[in-house]
Design an enzyme around this catalytic site. Structure first.
Site, PDB file in Angstrom:
ATOM      1  N   LYS A 185       0.838  -1.200   0.000  1.00  0.00           N
ATOM      2  CA  LYS A 185       0.000   0.000   0.000  1.00  0.00           C
ATOM      3  C   LYS A 185       0.865   1.239   0.000  1.00  0.00           C
ATOM      4  O   LYS A 185       1.814   1.351   0.786  1.00  0.00           O
ATOM      5  CB  LYS A 185      -0.918  -0.029   1.224  1.00  0.00           C
ATOM      6  CG  LYS A 185      -1.901   1.136   1.332  1.00  0.00           C
ATOM      7  CD  LYS A 185      -2.795   0.947   2.540  1.00  0.00           C
ATOM      8  CE  LYS A 185      -3.816   2.070   2.690  1.00  0.00           C
ATOM      9  NZ  LYS A 185      -4.734   1.840   3.824  1.00  0.00           N
TER      10      LYS A 185
ATOM     11  N   SER B  36      -9.340   1.871   2.584  1.00  0.00           N
ATOM     12  CA  SER B  36      -8.419   2.639   1.757  1.00  0.00           C
ATOM     13  C   SER B  36      -7.358   1.787   1.088  1.00  0.00           C
ATOM     14  O   SER B  36      -6.630   2.253   0.225  1.00  0.00           O
ATOM     15  CB  SER B  36      -7.739   3.697   2.640  1.00  0.00           C
ATOM     16  OG  SER B  36      -7.022   3.068   3.707  1.00  0.00           O
TER      17      SER B  36
ATOM     18  N   SER C  85     -10.173  -0.565   6.817  1.00  0.00           N
ATOM     19  CA  SER C  85      -9.503  -0.539   5.518  1.00  0.00           C
ATOM     20  C   SER C  85      -8.723  -1.784   5.148  1.00  0.00           C
ATOM     21  O   SER C  85      -8.088  -1.819   4.097  1.00  0.00           O
ATOM     22  CB  SER C  85      -8.568   0.680   5.443  1.00  0.00           C
ATOM     23  OG  SER C  85      -9.294   1.869   5.562  1.00  0.00           O
TER      24      SER C  85
END
Length: 436
Positions: free
Chosen positions: A81, A150, A174
């Site tokens: 990420k 996210s 998330s």
């Protein structure tokens, strides 16, 4: 559908035994990028990705030419990420803020993976600064739907078969929510069990580093490398399961509740003791407190960056920072203390009910249509607020869209949760279509 999930554990066994080479795996993964990435858009673009990865895979194979010496994640490509700092790669964090304002030392989690023989497959798309401004990523199960946020790109990359392991973070929902939306396994550890150093912080109190895999055994293998003090267990008995009921569950859609009930029925049919546990009657208060806490800490985390580059923040992120700036010091201190107390409340209620694992929907329902809304993390919020470990496994579908079953254990019981999780996942794997 563009899904092609690769279970991590059998892949690791083949790599370490020499039955598959890291370079051949990289070629397969990059071929999957060629087939799916144009539509899924899980990855931050990288020029020369295949050349870099083949070079690193060849070097790894040379370094560990003896299978007996190969580390636990030998040759595993890991998506990361894009709020984790990785040496040699800019951190964009899904934002228009200049990368020179988003620098930091390499993530401890990334370093642990590399030391364990993993390969950095590349950065994955995230919402801006891990909040709600969407990434371009689409759900590989149904391209017209969100993959969640996210950690959008990490979940989609694993679901699409681009990489067998990816890193994400969870401040509300998330990891668990996008894993559920994409039909894979998401694991959020106990608070601070995986070090948070080296990532762009959202909330000091609520940020958790987590993982995405296609299998629970793979999640456990990754956890053994990433988590502090990992001590694997083999529980002698099955856990007693508790289905959460009350105002918290009322936040789910009919489809989300139907998926939970189908999972509970499958587990009961498999011989598990399943009880009903009423709790979280004050969920609205918990939700409000967590929202205030995370908004205030986002404002603190980005204070200097926002002062210099505020006009380059997305409106949704800027709006939350402004809300956070209005949270008083006393309110923030109280919210932090209440989060710690809430963890004890969860454990006390589980003890009273005589259950080892709590079950609930991993999201209110299936992934919403469109990619301008990453979905609601409300079903994950209390477990993040309390910092207890959570796992989601696929459990049913609404059309082409997966549902997830969320399993929660007491703080620090990560090893037990993942050990139990393999059988839980198997027991609900055949849950089919549910009413949407």
């Amino acid at each position: 559908m563009l899904t092609d999930r690769r279970p991590l554990e059998p892949l690791v066994s083949a790599l370490r035994a020499g039955e598959r080479s890291p370079t051949a795996l990289i070629d397969d993964c990059v071929a999957r990028i060629d087939a799916a990435e144009e539509e899924v858009q899980a990855l931050v673009p990288e020029s020369g990705r295949r050349t870099r990865l083949r070079r690193e895979a060849d070097a790894l194979a040379t370094r560990y030419d003896d299978p007996a010496t190969r580390p636990p994640l030998f040759g595993v490509p890991v998506g990361v990420k894009d709020i984790f700092h990785v040496d040699g790669f800019p951190t964009l964090a899904g934002s228009s803020v200049p990368p020179t304002a988003i620098t930091g030392r390499e993530s401890t989690a990334m370093r642990r993976l590399l030391d364990a023989g993993a390969l950095h497959f590349g950065k994955t798309h995230t919402t801006e600064f891990a909040y709600f401004e969407p990434a371009p990523t689409r759900n590989p199960n149904a391209l017209g739907h969100t993959p969640g946020g996210s950690s959008s790109g990490s979940a989609a990359a694993v679901a699409a078969g681009m990489c067998p392991l990816a890193l994400g973070t969870q401040t509300v929902g998330s990891v668990i929510r996008p894993a559920a939306f994409c039909g894979i396994v998401g694991y959020k550890p106990s608070y601070d069990r995986i070090p948070r150093e080296g990532l762009v912080s959202f909330s000091e109190t609520a940020d958790h580093v987590g993982t995405f895999t296609a299998d629970v055994a793979g999640a456990a293998r990754a956890a053994s490398v990433l988590c502090d003090g990992w001590d694997p267990v083999r529980p002698d008995e099955r856990p007693v399961l508790g289905v959460v009921e009350g105002p918290y569950l009322d936040q789910a859609t009919p489809a989300g509740r139907a998926g939970l009930e189908a999972g509970a029925d499958a587990l009961a049919d498999a011989g598990y003791e399943v009880r009903r546990v009423s709790m979280l009657d004050d969920i609205e208060t918990v939700n409000d407190r967590h929202d205030a806490l995370t908004a205030a800490e986002l404002a603190l985390s980005h204070a200097e960056r926002y002062a210099e580059h505020g006009d380059q923040f997305a409106d949704t992120t800027a709006d939350l920072i402004e809300v956070g700036r209005g949270v008083g010091v006393d309110e923030l201190v109280d919210a932090r203390a209440a989060a710690r107390e809430f963890r004890t409340r969860i454990e006390d209620r589980m003890r009273e009910a005589g259950v080892d694992v709590l079950l609930s929907p991993a999201a209110p329902g299936p992934a919403p249509e469109g990619i301008d809304d990453t979905g609601d993390p409300i079903m994950n919020l209390p477990w993040t607020h309390g910092g207890v470990p959570a796992l989601t496994v696929p459990c049913g579908r609404v059309g082409d869209l997966p549902l997830g079953l969320q399993a929660v254990a007491p703080f620090g019981a990560d090893e037990s949760l993942l050990a139990w999780g393999e059988d839980l996942a198997d027991a609900v794997a055949d849950v089919g279509a549910v009413d949407g």
